[in-house]
Design a protein around this motif. Structure first.
Motif, mmCIF file in Angstrom:
data_model
loop_
_atom_site.group_PDB
_atom_site.id
_atom_site.type_symbol
_atom_site.label_atom_id
_atom_site.label_comp_id
_atom_site.label_asym_id
_atom_site.label_seq_id
_atom_site.Cartn_x
_atom_site.Cartn_y
_atom_site.Cartn_z
ATOM 1 N N ASP A 1 48.103 20.760 36.770
ATOM 2 C CA ASP A 1 46.855 20.499 37.481
ATOM 3 C C ASP A 1 46.564 21.653 38.431
ATOM 4 N N ARG B 1 44.665 22.785 41.764
ATOM 5 C CA ARG B 1 44.115 22.216 42.990
ATOM 6 C C ARG B 1 43.787 23.325 43.978
ATOM 7 N N GLY B 2 42.940 22.995 44.914
ATOM 8 C CA GLY B 2 42.523 23.957 45.922
ATOM 9 C C GLY B 2 41.020 24.146 45.895
ATOM 10 N N ARG C 1 37.954 27.834 38.250
ATOM 11 C CA ARG C 1 38.869 26.753 37.884
ATOM 12 C C ARG C 1 38.922 26.595 36.357
ATOM 13 N N GLU D 1 50.816 28.535 44.814
ATOM 14 C CA GLU D 1 52.072 27.821 44.985
ATOM 15 C C GLU D 1 52.303 26.894 43.799
ATOM 16 N N GLU E 1 53.958 23.598 42.596
ATOM 17 C CA GLU E 1 54.425 22.366 43.224
ATOM 18 C C GLU E 1 54.652 21.298 42.157
ATOM 19 N N ILE F 1 51.874 21.019 39.441
ATOM 20 C CA ILE F 1 50.671 21.312 40.219
ATOM 21 C C ILE F 1 50.672 22.789 40.596
ATOM 22 N N GLN G 1 48.740 25.004 43.305
ATOM 23 C CA GLN G 1 47.871 24.991 44.474
ATOM 24 C C GLN G 1 47.336 26.409 44.672
ATOM 25 N N THR H 1 44.711 29.216 46.489
ATOM 26 C CA THR H 1 43.788 29.701 47.525
ATOM 27 C C THR H 1 43.329 31.081 47.087
#
Length: 570
Positions: free
Chosen positions: A7, A9-10, A17, A63, A65, A75, A77, A79
């Motif tokens: 997934d 995310r962010g 994306r 990151e 995760e 996951i 993450q 930025t």
């Protein structure tokens, strides 16, 4: 069922994306433990970083995760950080720089402007354009050396400097032929699109390769510049041509079937490169209920000039139709000039000695004609379709003018004019559904219907004309029902083609045609046939099977007609 590998995310834009999701990909097997989840998260994070850098995000945070639970989700993450922008792109010439004009063209080829996103792909593509442009300017050995790209995190900029080694300006000499075949080097030398001493242009070298491939007599063709140390006293370099002849002989067989015309069998025996100039000598034969012939053809590609083909042919033939019987021998020659991929201008002539047996249109008595028929013709074909055998888009236009002189019992000069247009409209981006249309018109100018021999008149009906009707069944008839033929012709066809699988397709069609006794095509008394068909793609073209029903009960020969052949109907 497939699921995302991880997934994302962010605070990431939808477009970015989507790119990362595609790069990360999907997996079929679900997560079984946290170890697998961590591994997938790390792999997905590396894919996400690759996307970010390729899009100009160099101050990113990524990151890997793992979620909670017995089967946690991997996951990533993200930025993105600020998007870096191009600043001061430059070209640094290593070694001796090319001439000033080439330097200007090379810098223009970068097409990188200050302030644009610093995408890695754009930087790499710019380098490729610079090298290609320099090579096209005659510097055949131009190459890119390791480029310098400064990524400045202080002001979020990317400054690329391309280091290009141009090498020496190359001028061309003659050809070196490397082959175990029979190609004549003198003929090959006439095909090169450059003169001795001309500045190297990769498009010229590629054009020579295309000309050789167009002949169809070689299994492989390679054309390349000789080594840098292979130069003459004036510093010119030769071009090396490597040819591998195809099998010297081939035998091709074909067949067709129509419920009204019966079976037909075709054979062609070909011999290649007999004269050492990519020629093709062929013996052709056909046996069918309507048409029997035996002949020989000689094809000389690039005759006297590139993209020009000389075709010589001779044949003995016998035609047996409801309208006439014809036995004869003939010779023909034409020169065809190619423009673009599949567009042609052709000039030619023919001479036939024939015996034609037909019925007198006024008395119905048997009429035998011994004729000497000479004709010259000019034909133009403009093809803007995307495939020769199975087009899905584009159009084609053909025009033919054929002045003819008949000597025999009576002398008759006349002019045959015919033209055809076809168009193909895809209804989806993949071309799986196509609407196709065809229109053909023809006219015989200068002779009355009784004067023109039956074998030279227009007829309609059959698999290549108006499906649903027997061969020659459309048009006027004599009192005893014999097809009379006409001085003018109109044919219309519409098809809806649908590809069901990679191999199978279906077709629904409507054909219409009219043969007139007047010189001007009018389209009066159109005979219409409708039908359906199936197509099976052989890879090079489809097998066609059609069944058609005539809608004009006054002219129908049978309740339906069946047609089997290779290739689309038009």
């Amino acid at each position: 069922m497939a699921e995302p590998r991880a997934d994302v995310r962010g605070e990431v834009s939808d477009d970015l994306r989507e790119r990362m999701v595609r790069a990360i990909g999907e997996v079929e097997r679900p997560i079984e433990n946290r170890f697998q989840a961590r591994r997938r998260a790390r792999e997905a994070a590396e894919d996400a970083i690759t996307v970010l850098r390729s899009e100009g995000y160099y101050a990113y945070g990524v990151e890997a995760e793992v979620g909670e639970g017995d089967r946690p989700r991997p996951i990533v993450q993200v930025t993105p950080g600020p998007r870096f922008r191009i600043v001061s792109p430059a070209v640094d010439w290593t070694g001796e720089a090319p001439d000033p004009e080439t330097q200007d063209r090379g810098r223009a080829a970068m097409r990188l402007s200050a302030g644009e996103p610093g995408r890695a792909a754009d930087v790499v593509a710019a380098e490729g354009r610079i090298v290609a442009t320099v090579q096209q300017s005659g510097y055949a050995d131009a190459r890119a050396e390791p480029r310098e790209v400064i990524v400045d995190h202080a002001d979020s900029t990317v400054q690329p400097t391309f280091r290009i080694a141009a090498g020496d300006l190359v001028r061309l000499d003659g050809l070196v032929l490397e082959t175990e075949g029979r190609t004549n080097p003198r003929w090959l030398d006439q095909l090169r699109p450059w003169d001795d001493g001309a500045v190297y242009n990769p498009q010229d070298v590629a054009e020579l390769e295309r000309r050789l491939l167009d002949t169809g007599v070689y299994d492989s063709v390679a054309v390349a510049l000789s080594n840098r140390d292979d130069v003459d006293e004036e510093g010119r370099r030769r071009v090396v041509v490597t040819l591998a002849d195809r099998a010297p002989r081939t035998l091709e067989l074909g067949a067709s079937y129509s419920s009204s015309e019966g079976f037909g069998v075709d054979g062609r025996w070909s011999r290649y490169n007999v004269l050492g100039r990519a020629d093709t000598l062929a013996v052709v034969a056909r046996a069918s209920e309507l048409d029997n012939r035996l002949g020989a053809d000689l094809t000389l590609p690039h005759w006297r000039r590139p993209a020009q083909t000389l075709h010589l042919g001779a044949a003995a033939y016998q035609n047996q139709t409801d309208a006439y019987e014809e036995t004869g021998v003939g010779v023909a020659a034409d020169v065809r000039r190619r423009y673009g991929a599949n567009s042609f201008l052709t000039l030619g002539g023919s001479l036939d000695l024939t015996r034609t047996d037909e019925r007198d249109s006024r008395t119905l008595s048997p009429l035998g004609r011994d004729l000497l028929i000479g004709a010259v013709f000019g034909a133009a074909s403009l093809d803007r379709s995307n495939d020769v055998l199975d087009p899905t888009q584009g159009w084609r236009v053909d025009l033919r003018l054929e002045p003819t002189y008949i000597a025999g019992d009576e002398a008759l000069p006349y002019l045959e004019v015919s033209s055809q247009a076809t168009a193909y409209l895809p209804l989806d981006s993949q071309g799986r559904t196509v609407i196709a249309g065809r229109a053909r018109v023809g006219s015989l100018v200068g002779g009355s219907l009784p004067e023109v021999p039956a074998s030279r008149r227009f007829y309609a009906g059959g698999g290549g004309s108006v499906r649903g009707y027997a061969y020659q069944a459309v048009g006027p008839r004599l009192v005893d029902g014999t097809p009379a033929g006409g001085l003018s012709l109109v044919e219309l066809s519409f098809e809806a083609r649908r590809r069901l699988t990679e191999r199978w397709g279906v077709v629904a069609f409507v054909d219409a045609g009219s043969v007139g006794e007047a010189v001007a095509p009018s389209g009066d008394n159109l005979s219409v046939g409708v039908g359906i068909g199936v197509r099976y793609d052989l890879g090079f073209g489809p097998i066609r099977a059609d069944i058609a029903i005539p809608l004009d009960s006054d002219k129908r020969d049978g309740d339906f007609q069946v047609y089997l052949s290779i290739g689309q109907s038009f």
